[in-house]
Enzyme design. Structure first.
Site, PDB file in Angstrom:
ATOM      1  N   TYR A   1       1.414  56.544  14.373  1.00 47.96           N
ATOM      2  CA  TYR A   1       2.581  56.651  15.264  1.00 47.96           C
ATOM      3  C   TYR A   1       2.279  56.318  16.725  1.00 47.96           C
ATOM      4  O   TYR A   1       3.202  56.264  17.540  1.00 47.96           O
ATOM      5  CB  TYR A   1       3.186  58.055  15.155  1.00 47.96           C
ATOM      6  CG  TYR A   1       3.678  58.342  13.751  1.00 47.96           C
ATOM      7  CD1 TYR A   1       4.739  57.622  13.213  1.00 47.96           C
ATOM      8  CD2 TYR A   1       3.072  59.300  12.947  1.00 47.96           C
ATOM      9  CE1 TYR A   1       5.179  57.849  11.920  1.00 47.96           C
ATOM     10  CE2 TYR A   1       3.508  59.552  11.651  1.00 47.96           C
ATOM     11  CZ  TYR A   1       4.560  58.813  11.151  1.00 47.96           C
ATOM     12  OH  TYR A   1       4.999  59.033   9.873  1.00 47.96           O
TER      13      TYR A   1
ATOM     14  N   HIS B   1      12.555  53.575  13.071  1.00 44.27           N
ATOM     15  CA  HIS B   1      11.279  54.160  12.659  1.00 44.27           C
ATOM     16  C   HIS B   1      10.176  53.543  13.496  1.00 44.27           C
ATOM     17  O   HIS B   1      10.149  52.320  13.693  1.00 44.27           O
ATOM     18  CB  HIS B   1      11.005  53.901  11.178  1.00 44.27           C
ATOM     19  CG  HIS B   1      12.071  54.473  10.291  1.00 44.27           C
ATOM     20  ND1 HIS B   1      12.146  55.815  10.021  1.00 44.27           N
ATOM     21  CD2 HIS B   1      13.116  53.880   9.667  1.00 44.27           C
ATOM     22  CE1 HIS B   1      13.202  56.031   9.257  1.00 44.27           C
ATOM     23  NE2 HIS B   1      13.815  54.880   9.030  1.00 44.27           N
TER      24      HIS B   1
HETATM   25  C1  DQA Z   1       9.088  57.817  10.573  1.00 42.35           C
HETATM   26  C2  DQA Z   1       8.684  57.345   9.174  1.00 42.35           C
HETATM   27  C3  DQA Z   1       8.940  58.432   8.149  1.00 42.35           C
HETATM   28  O1  DQA Z   1       8.552  57.984   6.846  1.00 42.35           O
HETATM   29  C4  DQA Z   1       8.141  59.679   8.480  1.00 42.35           C
HETATM   30  O2  DQA Z   1       8.441  60.720   7.579  1.00 42.35           O
HETATM   31  C5  DQA Z   1       8.327  60.124   9.886  1.00 42.35           C
HETATM   32  C6  DQA Z   1       8.427  59.123  10.957  1.00 42.35           C
HETATM   33  C7  DQA Z   1       8.704  56.773  11.649  1.00 42.35           C
HETATM   34  O3  DQA Z   1       9.224  56.889  12.768  1.00 42.35           O
HETATM   35  O4  DQA Z   1       7.904  55.885  11.403  1.00 42.35           O
HETATM   36  O5  DQA Z   1       8.300  61.311  10.188  1.00 42.35           O
HETATM   37  O6  DQA Z   1      10.494  57.982  10.618  1.00 42.35           O
END
Ligand code: DQA
Length: 148
Positions: A26, A103
């Site tokens: 992330y 995402h």
């Molecule tokens: C997310 C991707 C999702 O699969 C995951 O559960 C998240 C973050 C992203 O921002 O990449 O919590 O939404």
């Protein structure tokens, strides 16, 4: 002068941990930085922005329901609820408001259970894998759509 657009930004579970949560997936940017970058962009675009994060599905649904009448569009990273929550999708659909799903990571390059989203079917569009920049692009697209 037309009234300025009001956009609700919604962050789902665990996004409060951004910056320290799995940084290899992330990145290093915190949620506070994302929200402040979005607020700066909103000011440039001349729209109003409110950001909300919760780890609780019911609270998220309550907030989405309340958006009707007070916001013009929704920018949402539903996080893990993307892949599990029919109830969140129903709440978003009930508002009838245009929404963009964001995402940080490219969910399609990850585990198979992340490839399905309950939210995408009621979204204007989906941005996945572009990191924090995705929020800014999503806001731009949403505002452009609403002004069209
Ligand atoms: C997310 C991707 C999702 O699969 C995951 O559960 C998240 C973050 C992203 O921002 O990449 O919590 O939404």
């Amino acid at each position: 002068m037309p009234e300025s657009l009001r956009i609700l930004v919604v962050h789902g579970p665990n996004l409060n941990l951004l910056g320290s949560r799995e940084p290899e997936v992330y990145g290093p940017t915190t949620l506070a930085q994302i929200d402040s970058d979005l607020s700066a962009r909103a000011a440039e675009l001349g729209c109003e922005l409110e950001c909300f994060q919760t780890n609780h599905e019911g609270l998220l649904i309550d907030r989405v329901q309340q958006a009707l009448g007070s916001f013009d569009g929704i920018l949402i990273n539903p996080a893990g609820l993307t892949h599990t929550s029919v109830a969140l999708r129903d709440a978003l659909a009930a508002t009838g408001l245009p929404l963009v799903e964001v995402h940080l990571s490219n969910v399609f390059a990850r585990e198979e259970f992340r490839h399905h989203s309950y939210i995408s079917g009621v979204a204007l569009g989906v941005i996945s894998g572009l990191g924090p920049r995705g929020y800014r692009l999503g806001l731009d697209a949403l505002v452009e759509h609403l002004r069209r």
